[in-house]
Design a protein around this motif. Structure first.
Motif, short mmCIF file in Angstrom:
data_model
loop_
_atom_site.label_atom_id
_atom_site.label_comp_id
_atom_site.label_asym_id
_atom_site.label_seq_id
_atom_site.Cartn_x
_atom_site.Cartn_y
_atom_site.Cartn_z
N GLN A 107 0.83 -1.20 0.00
CA GLN A 107 0.00 0.00 0.00
C GLN A 107 0.87 1.25 0.00
OE1 GLN A 107 -2.94 -1.00 3.23
NE2 GLN A 107 -4.29 0.07 1.81
N ALA A 108 1.94 1.25 0.75
CA ALA A 108 2.85 2.40 0.77
C ALA A 108 3.44 2.63 -0.62
CB ALA A 108 3.96 2.19 1.80
N ASP A 109 3.82 1.56 -1.31
CA ASP A 109 4.34 1.69 -2.68
C ASP A 109 3.27 2.25 -3.61
OD1 ASP A 109 6.85 0.77 -2.00
OD2 ASP A 109 6.44 -1.30 -2.60
N ASP A 110 2.03 1.79 -3.46
CA ASP A 110 0.93 2.31 -4.28
C ASP A 110 0.73 3.80 -4.04
OD1 ASP A 110 0.51 -0.22 -5.31
OD2 ASP A 110 -1.27 -0.63 -4.06
N ILE A 111 0.85 4.22 -2.79
CA ILE A 111 0.69 5.63 -2.46
C ILE A 111 1.78 6.46 -3.15
CG2 ILE A 111 0.92 7.30 -0.55
CD1 ILE A 111 -0.58 5.18 1.18
N VAL A 112 3.01 5.98 -3.11
CA VAL A 112 4.10 6.68 -3.79
C VAL A 112 3.81 6.80 -5.28
CG1 VAL A 112 6.54 6.55 -4.43
CG2 VAL A 112 5.85 6.06 -2.08
N GLN A 113 3.35 5.72 -5.91
CA GLN A 113 3.06 5.75 -7.35
C GLN A 113 1.93 6.72 -7.68
OE1 GLN A 113 2.31 1.68 -8.41
NE2 GLN A 113 4.47 1.12 -8.32
N ILE A 114 0.88 6.73 -6.88
CA ILE A 114 -0.24 7.64 -7.14
C ILE A 114 0.20 9.09 -6.98
CG2 ILE A 114 -2.50 8.41 -6.30
CD1 ILE A 114 -3.07 5.45 -5.63
N ILE A 115 0.99 9.36 -5.96
CA ILE A 115 1.47 10.73 -5.76
C ILE A 115 2.34 11.16 -6.93
CG2 ILE A 115 2.98 12.16 -4.31
CD1 ILE A 115 1.76 10.65 -1.89
N GLU A 116 3.15 10.27 -7.45
CA GLU A 116 3.96 10.60 -8.62
C GLU A 116 3.07 10.89 -9.83
OE1 GLU A 116 7.23 11.32 -8.88
OE2 GLU A 116 7.20 11.11 -6.71
N MET A 117 1.99 10.11 -9.99
CA MET A 117 1.05 10.38 -11.09
C MET A 117 0.41 11.75 -10.93
SD MET A 117 -0.96 6.90 -12.13
CE MET A 117 -1.09 6.08 -10.55
N ILE A 118 -0.01 12.06 -9.71
CA ILE A 118 -0.63 13.37 -9.45
C ILE A 118 0.38 14.48 -9.75
CG2 ILE A 118 -1.52 14.90 -7.65
CD1 ILE A 118 -2.69 12.32 -6.33
#
Length: 124
Positions: A14-25
């Motif tokens: 989940q932490a990795d997913d959060i990092v990826q989503i923030i990078e997309m944003i």
């Protein structure tokens, strides 16, 4: 021990997913992609809220603290309903990295995580 490792693995994913989503944003913050960034912000809110709940239940209080700070920033960005401020985007990036880093804290790093969360909350 195996159950603990599975729980840690879930939180790490989940932490990795959060990092990826923030990078997309972060990469989508221009006029043409603002609606896509809004969708990602909504997705991020759900994910970080879930991670906060999961971390608290599994005894990762230091991660829950960071998630709460992250939720606050995401709420502010959603409430603004416009282009996210550069400051908020950078704050989210740092929070996401701190969440991921704090998954396997070494001796004394938990105190650093608490300091980061307090600093972020004060910055809002």
């Amino acid at each position: 021990r195996a159950t603990f490792e599975i729980k840690v693995s879930r939180v790490e994913r989940q932490a990795d997913d959060i990092v990826q989503i923030i990078e997309m944003i972060y990469n989508q913050t221009n006029n043409a992609a603002s609606s896509m960034a809004r969708l990602q912000l909504d997705r991020l809110y759900v994910l970080v809220t879930d991670l906060d709940r999961r971390a608290a239940q599994q005894g990762f209080g230091h991660i829950s603290e960071l998630c709460q700070a992250c939720v606050g920033v995401v709420r502010k960005m959603i409430a603004n309903d416009g282009e996210p401020a550069e400051k908020d985007l950078l704050l989210l990036r740092h929070l996401a990295l701190a969440i991921r880093k704090s998954m396997r804290p070494e001796e004394g790093e938990t105190a650093i995580v608490h300091d980061i969360a307090r600093t972020v909350i004060a910055a809002r």
